[in-house]
Design a protein around this motif. Structure first.
Motif, PDB file in Angstrom:
ATOM      1  N   UNK A   1       7.249  16.680   4.530  1.00 20.03           N
ATOM      2  CA  UNK A   1       6.426  15.907   5.462  1.00 20.03           C
ATOM      3  C   UNK A   1       5.997  14.565   4.876  1.00 20.03           C
ATOM      4  N   UNK A   2       6.615  14.134   3.774  1.00 20.57           N
ATOM      5  CA  UNK A   2       6.243  12.846   3.178  1.00 20.57           C
ATOM      6  C   UNK A   2       7.120  11.739   3.756  1.00 20.57           C
ATOM      7  N   UNK A   3       6.694  10.493   3.532  1.00 19.02           N
ATOM      8  CA  UNK A   3       7.496   9.336   3.943  1.00 19.02           C
ATOM      9  C   UNK A   3       7.661   8.432   2.735  1.00 19.02           C
ATOM     10  N   UNK A   4       8.893   8.082   2.386  1.00 18.20           N
ATOM     11  CA  UNK A   4       9.080   7.145   1.283  1.00 18.20           C
ATOM     12  C   UNK A   4       9.742   5.876   1.792  1.00 18.20           C
ATOM     13  N   UNK A   5       9.257   4.774   1.297  1.00 16.91           N
ATOM     14  CA  UNK A   5       9.779   3.481   1.722  1.00 16.91           C
ATOM     15  C   UNK A   5       8.917   2.380   1.143  1.00 16.91           C
ATOM     16  N   UNK A   6       8.984   1.186   1.722  1.00 14.29           N
ATOM     17  CA  UNK A   6       8.042   0.145   1.312  1.00 14.29           C
ATOM     18  C   UNK A   6       7.398  -0.420   2.572  1.00 14.29           C
ATOM     19  N   UNK A   7       6.612  -1.502   2.428  1.00 17.53           N
ATOM     20  CA  UNK A   7       5.811  -1.936   3.580  1.00 17.53           C
ATOM     21  C   UNK A   7       6.655  -2.420   4.760  1.00 17.53           C
TER      22      UNK A   7
ATOM     23  N   UNK B   1       0.808  -1.234   0.000  1.00 18.86           N
ATOM     24  CA  UNK B   1       0.000   0.000   0.000  1.00 18.86           C
ATOM     25  C   UNK B   1       0.835   1.275   0.000  1.00 18.86           C
ATOM     26  N   UNK B   2       2.065   1.192   0.515  1.00 20.69           N
ATOM     27  CA  UNK B   2       2.869   2.416   0.517  1.00 20.69           C
ATOM     28  C   UNK B   2       3.623   2.609  -0.807  1.00 20.69           C
ATOM     29  N   UNK B   3       3.400   1.702  -1.743  1.00 24.66           N
ATOM     30  CA  UNK B   3       3.942   1.889  -3.095  1.00 24.66           C
ATOM     31  C   UNK B   3       2.800   1.963  -4.113  1.00 24.66           C
ATOM     32  N   UNK B   4       1.590   2.236  -3.618  1.00 23.58           N
ATOM     33  CA  UNK B   4       0.483   2.350  -4.577  1.00 23.58           C
ATOM     34  C   UNK B   4       0.589   3.669  -5.349  1.00 23.58           C
ATOM     35  N   UNK B   5      -0.267   3.844  -6.328  1.00 21.65           N
ATOM     36  CA  UNK B   5      -0.119   4.992  -7.234  1.00 21.65           C
ATOM     37  C   UNK B   5      -0.287   6.321  -6.503  1.00 21.65           C
ATOM     38  N   UNK B   6      -1.194   6.358  -5.515  1.00 15.09           N
ATOM     39  CA  UNK B   6      -1.418   7.616  -4.791  1.00 15.09           C
ATOM     40  C   UNK B   6      -0.172   8.024  -4.006  1.00 15.09           C
TER      41      UNK B   6
ATOM     42  N   UNK C   1       8.941   4.645   6.241  1.00 13.79           N
ATOM     43  CA  UNK C   1       9.589   5.955   6.130  1.00 13.79           C
ATOM     44  C   UNK C   1      11.092   5.802   5.950  1.00 13.79           C
ATOM     45  N   UNK C   2      11.505   4.799   5.222  1.00 13.05           N
ATOM     46  CA  UNK C   2      12.933   4.483   5.081  1.00 13.05           C
ATOM     47  C   UNK C   2      13.772   5.620   4.522  1.00 13.05           C
ATOM     48  N   UNK C   3      13.203   6.419   3.611  1.00 14.55           N
ATOM     49  CA  UNK C   3      13.954   7.513   2.976  1.00 14.55           C
ATOM     50  C   UNK C   3      14.633   7.013   1.715  1.00 14.55           C
ATOM     51  N   UNK C   4      15.299   7.790   0.988  1.00 21.61           N
ATOM     52  CA  UNK C   4      15.945   9.039   1.294  1.00 21.61           C
ATOM     53  C   UNK C   4      15.603  10.027   0.179  1.00 21.61           C
ATOM     54  N   UNK C   5      14.763  11.007   0.497  1.00 20.64           N
ATOM     55  CA  UNK C   5      14.400  12.028  -0.499  1.00 20.64           C
ATOM     56  C   UNK C   5      15.625  12.873  -0.870  1.00 20.64           C
ATOM     57  N   UNK C   6      16.463  13.140   0.116  1.00 16.11           N
ATOM     58  CA  UNK C   6      17.578  14.077  -0.090  1.00 16.11           C
ATOM     59  C   UNK C   6      18.468  13.637  -1.245  1.00 16.11           C
TER      60      UNK C   6
ATOM     61  N   UNK D   1      17.222  12.638   5.346  1.00 12.02           N
ATOM     62  CA  UNK D   1      15.981  13.381   5.588  1.00 12.02           C
ATOM     63  C   UNK D   1      15.794  13.661   7.085  1.00 12.02           C
ATOM     64  N   UNK D   2      15.143  14.781   7.381  1.00 10.94           N
ATOM     65  CA  UNK D   2      14.787  15.122   8.767  1.00 10.94           C
ATOM     66  C   UNK D   2      13.285  15.346   8.820  1.00 10.94           C
ATOM     67  N   UNK D   3      12.624  14.763   9.804  1.00  4.68           N
ATOM     68  CA  UNK D   3      11.179  14.936   9.938  1.00  4.68           C
ATOM     69  C   UNK D   3      10.815  15.484  11.309  1.00  4.68           C
ATOM     70  N   UNK D   4       9.932  16.468  11.343  1.00  9.54           N
ATOM     71  CA  UNK D   4       9.314  16.900  12.594  1.00  9.54           C
ATOM     72  C   UNK D   4       8.119  17.784  12.256  1.00  9.54           C
TER      73      UNK D   4
END
Lengths: 107, 513
Positions: free
Chosen positions: B224-230, B181-186, B234-239, B255-258
């Motif tokens: 404020x997004x999270x990228x990863x898989x199931x 679900x965390x790799x779905x199109x949305x 929130x594995x990252x890394x957008x940077x 990445x830094x989140x808060x």
């Protein structure tokens, strides 16, 4: 008013009896504070939460009201509330919550 | 003491009315719960055109074409008073059309998930190249686009999400996994948009600062997004994903989140890394949030406003070693909302504003401009959230009254003199104090300001892990050093001291010997 908080107020009223409960609000403006006060007295005006049609009639005050202020240590009140007392429209908030309490509170 | 400096900034907006309709959370939920709702029917007739979004005064401030102080002089409402000489290109950044945004999302896609209609794709390639942000080499690996029939097939059979431009189907984004679900199109679209808009802002930052991508050592991403898989949502890394497509071949990053305070945390980390001498040039970057498009749309329509939350925001900031010129980040005067600070507004503001100033022997009146959350009030007031920056300024002023720095009657005057009007879109991390860094840098360079405080605040309860609040603040001041001047505690002084001590040691040894 948040649906989860409505459920908590309802549970507390069942557990401790409505006459023994006092709700203190910390809302930042008059209309929202009034709606919350109405929810815990006359029921949820949005007909969405667990307090829909439930007239608990609880005692409800805003933290700015003189009765609440008098019950709190002056220094603590100044430290925690003093700033917001200056920032928000205190008179309007008190008038709104007091109006609802006088209309719907049963205790 | 040599501090890290703010070398340059980039702020960009991306007009996205079609994404607002299809992918904004408010609209998505409404379609699920109440597909025949009046709101959904009225939506499209109340969207703004690209020229309308460009000429919106707060958007002109965001990209640097107007100073916030000029906006404060303009009568509200702003949405029906277009800026006469508005331009989509500002000295800080650009307001990008949705047409180009779709091409940009395709550019950001490393896994062939984004399919664009082939004629549209060709057209966009040319238009992106014409912006000067991209070159034709950027698109040399693009394969031919798709037919509308192919796109329709993906939409019907592969849980793809449609991509529209001016209500015309121009492409789609396919899911990246059949069950995850965390790799779905949305989710992929949300993450690719954060990446894509971050890439544009970063490329614009390099242009603004005349810096080669190869000179950057480190990237910190703070959206404020999270990228990863199931297995690691929130594995990252957008940077690094963003840095890769901006030519930062010598950089690494993380990445830094808060929530909304992440950009302020990221800036402090960047300043610390530079000050410690670990890296010389660090970029802080944040892309836009698709989910928040049209977030308060229902309230805007109810109050007769157009859907004003129709732009994505992005920023990129360059923090570098002291150049003797640019304003410094005073990492010795940092305010932080401690875990034990308490959550009342007063406790938060005391921790963020009063405590650090007091520690530095400064008063609240000594700060020329405070930059807290800078949400545009025209977006928040109709939704009952009030004027967020103004509320912050009144709180700071009230603290000045409590500290007897000003009279009670001066409260509003203080708030006006030390405050700014809100002009940032309600994109969470985007309004978090950092939009003002560009103006702060220029104002401090020109002597317009002597001291600016950036305040990031975040609502951590939204993740339902803690009821704690978050916030962090720091001061920026003019660079006191003349170019080339050696600082008392800089390398030159230390070398001279070491040489002197060695000489003394030798002499002592000589005496004893």
């Amino acid at each position: 008013m948040d649906l989860e908080n409505q459920a908590r107020v309802k549970d507390a009223a069942e557990k401790y009896k409505p006459e023994k409960l006092l709700v203190i609000l910390g809302g930042a403006e008059a209309e929202a504070s009034g709606l919350t006060a109405e929810t815990v007295t006359n029921g949820d005006p949005a007909y969405a939460g667990p307090l829909t049609g439930v007239q608990l009639g609880l005692k409800v005050y805003h933290i700015f009201e003189p009765e609440v202020k008098a019950a709190i240590d002056e220094q603590v009140y100044e430290q925690q509330i003093g700033m917001m007392e200056m920032v928000l429209d205190k008179e309007a908030i008190i008038a709104e919550v007091k109006g609802i309490r006088e209309k719907y509170s049963k205790f | 003491m040599a501090f890290a400096v703010i070398k340059g900034v980039a702020y960009c907006l991306f007009h996205a009315p079609d994404l607002l309709v299809t992918m904004g959370t408010t609209q998505r939920l409404e379609r699920l719960k109440n597909p025949a709702s009046e709101y959904l029917q009225q939506l499209k007739a109340n969207l703004r055109s690209y020229p309308e979004a460009v000429s919106y005064a707060p958007n002109q401030v965001f990209i640097g074409n107007l100073w916030p102080e000029e906006l404060a002089e303009m009568d509200r409402p702003w949405y029906n008073k277009p800026v006469a000489d508005a331009s989509p290109r500002g000295r800080f950044g650009d307001i990008v059309s949705e047409e180009l945004l779709l091409g940009l999302i395709k550019f950001a896609d490393s896994f062939e998930l984004v399919c664009l209609e082939k004629d549209f794709q060709e057209e966009i390639k040319q238009k992106l190249t014409a912006t000067g942000i991209f070159t034709s080499a950027d698109f040399q690996d693009w394969k031919e686009g798709h037919t509308l029939a192919e796109i329709g097939h993906y939409l019907e059979t592969a849980a793809a999400e449609p991509l529209y431009y001016q209500e015309q189907l121009k492409g789609c984004i396919r899911r990246a996994h059949d069950v995850d679900e965390v790799l779905n199109a949305q989710v992929m679209l949300e993450n690719l948009v954060a990446k894509a808009t971050g890439i544009w802002a970063l490329r614009r930052l390099l242009q603004n600062t005349k810096t080669a991508g190869t000179e950057i050592d480190y990237v910190i991403e703070a959206s404020e997004e999270a990228c990863g898989d199931m297995n690691q949502r929130g594995g990252g890394n957008f940077a690094k994903a963003i840095g890769e497509l901006a030519g930062l071949v010598n950089a690494t990053g993380a990445d830094i989140r808060s929530f909304c305070s992440a950009p302020a945390h990221a800036l402090l980390v960047a300043a610390a890394l530079v000050k410690a001498g670990i890296y010389r040039q660090v970029v802080v970057v944040g892309g836009g949030s698709v989910a928040k498009l049209g977030m308060n749309g229902r309230d805007h329509l109810k109050k007769g406003l157009p859907l004003l939350e129709d732009v994505l925001g992005a920023f990129a900031l360059l923090v570098s070693a002291d150049d003797g010129r640019n304003p410094v980040i005073r990492t010795d005067i940092v305010g932080r909302h401690r875990i034990g600070s308490g959550a009342t507004p007063q406790a938060v503001m005391e921790a963020l504003v009063v405590e650090p100033l007091q520690r530095a022997g400064l008063k609240l009146v000594d700060v020329d401009r405070y930059a807290p959350e800078l949400q545009n009030p025209e977006l928040t007031e109709p939704a009952g959230a009030g004027n967020v920056p103004w509320a912050n300024y009144k709180m700071i002023a009230a603290l000045a009254v409590l500290r007897k720095e000003i009279e009670r009657t001066e409260l509003e005057g203080f708030a006006r003199r030390h405050g700014l009007p809100g002009y940032a879109p309600t994109q969470g991390h985007i309004p978090s104090g950092v939009p003002f860094l560009g103006f702060a840098r220029e104002g401090l360079l020109e002597g317009k300001y002597q001291r600016v405080m950036i305040i990031g605040k975040g609502s951590l309860f939204l993740a339902r892990l803690t009821k704690l609040f978050d916030g962090i603040s720091f001061l920026i001041e003019p660079n006191k050093a003349e170019p080339g001047q050696e600082r008392p505690d800089g390398g030159g002084f230390r070398t001279a001291m070491a040489a002197a001590l060695r000489r003394v040691a030798r002499e002592l040894q000589g005496e004893e010997g």
